[in-house]
Each structure stands twice: as C-alpha cells, then as structure tokens.
Design a protein around this motif. Sequence first.
Motif, PDB file in Angstrom:
ATOM      1  N   ASP A   5       0.836  -1.208   0.000  1.00  0.00           N
ATOM      2  CA  ASP A   5       0.000   0.000   0.000  1.00  0.00           C
ATOM      3  C   ASP A   5       0.867   1.252   0.000  1.00  0.00           C
ATOM      4  O   ASP A   5       0.534   2.241  -0.655  1.00  0.00           O
ATOM      5  CB  ASP A   5      -0.926   0.014   1.215  1.00  0.00           C
ATOM      6  CG  ASP A   5      -2.022  -1.021   1.126  1.00  0.00           C
ATOM      7  OD1 ASP A   5      -2.325  -1.466  -0.004  1.00  0.00           O
ATOM      8  OD2 ASP A   5      -2.577  -1.381   2.179  1.00  0.00           O
ATOM      9  N   THR A   6       1.959   1.221   0.739  1.00  0.00           N
ATOM     10  CA  THR A   6       2.864   2.370   0.790  1.00  0.00           C
ATOM     11  C   THR A   6       3.492   2.620  -0.582  1.00  0.00           C
ATOM     12  O   THR A   6       3.599   3.771  -1.017  1.00  0.00           O
ATOM     13  CB  THR A   6       3.960   2.127   1.841  1.00  0.00           C
ATOM     14  OG1 THR A   6       3.350   1.843   3.094  1.00  0.00           O
ATOM     15  CG2 THR A   6       4.852   3.339   1.982  1.00  0.00           C
ATOM     16  N   ALA A   9       0.793   4.165  -2.796  1.00  0.00           N
ATOM     17  CA  ALA A   9       0.545   5.554  -2.411  1.00  0.00           C
ATOM     18  C   ALA A   9       1.680   6.459  -2.864  1.00  0.00           C
ATOM     19  O   ALA A   9       1.450   7.573  -3.352  1.00  0.00           O
ATOM     20  CB  ALA A   9       0.358   5.649  -0.901  1.00  0.00           C
ATOM     21  N   GLN A  12       1.333   7.022  -6.592  1.00  0.00           N
ATOM     22  CA  GLN A  12       0.277   7.992  -6.890  1.00  0.00           C
ATOM     23  C   GLN A  12       0.743   9.406  -6.598  1.00  0.00           C
ATOM     24  O   GLN A  12       0.439  10.339  -7.345  1.00  0.00           O
ATOM     25  CB  GLN A  12      -0.978   7.668  -6.088  1.00  0.00           C
ATOM     26  CG  GLN A  12      -1.700   6.431  -6.583  1.00  0.00           C
ATOM     27  CD  GLN A  12      -2.895   6.089  -5.710  1.00  0.00           C
ATOM     28  OE1 GLN A  12      -2.995   6.540  -4.577  1.00  0.00           O
ATOM     29  NE2 GLN A  12      -3.802   5.297  -6.253  1.00  0.00           N
TER      30      GLN A  12
END
Length: 113
Positions: A5-6, A9, A12
């Motif tokens: 997830d990191t 993120a 993005q």
Amino acid sequence: MNGLDTVFAAGQAVAAVHTAVDQAINAALFYGPGVLALTATIAAFRAFAWAADRYHRLVQDRADRREFTARAFRLCRVADSADAVMAIPADDLITYLDSKLAATPNLAPEEGR
C-alpha cells in the motif's frame, strides 16, 4: 497499512506531482510567464491561508483544552467537597447546612419591588 500500500501511495503521489509539473510547463510555454507567475502567486496565497488557518485552529484547540482542564479541576473540587459534606453524620449535616443557609445573603427581590 502494509508495504505494498505504501508503494502504491508513493507512486500515486509521484504521478500527481509529475502531472502538476507537466501542466505548469505546458502553461508557461503556451501562455507565457505571466500565467505561471499568477499561478505561483495564487498557490502561495492558498498555502499561506491554509497555514494561517491551521495555526489559528491549533491556538484555539490549546485554549479550549486549557479551559476544559480548569473546568474539570473545579468540578472535581466540588465533588470532593460534596463527598466531605455528605460524610458528616445526619444531625451535624443539618446543623452545617442551616448555618450555611443563615450565612448566605438573600438575593431574592423583596415584596413590592
């Protein structure tokens, strides 16, 4: 949040920054430096306004916390006083309350006023 997830993120965030820089370069080439200067001025103003709002909220939160702490302390003192008064034996409690009533001024308006 796990490591994958990191990574997503961060990707993005990099894509968003790349898009913003790309649009700023395109605007500067197409419209000239005036639009770029106006955009930078607006962005700086918005950043300053956001920082000022955060600062004022921080100051207000600290003031509220101080006020709530003082009020909680006063309420604890009142509760301790009430516990101490209620610990008095019944006959002595009635005498204590009568003496408090006699010592308190009558603030009610008199008849005819």
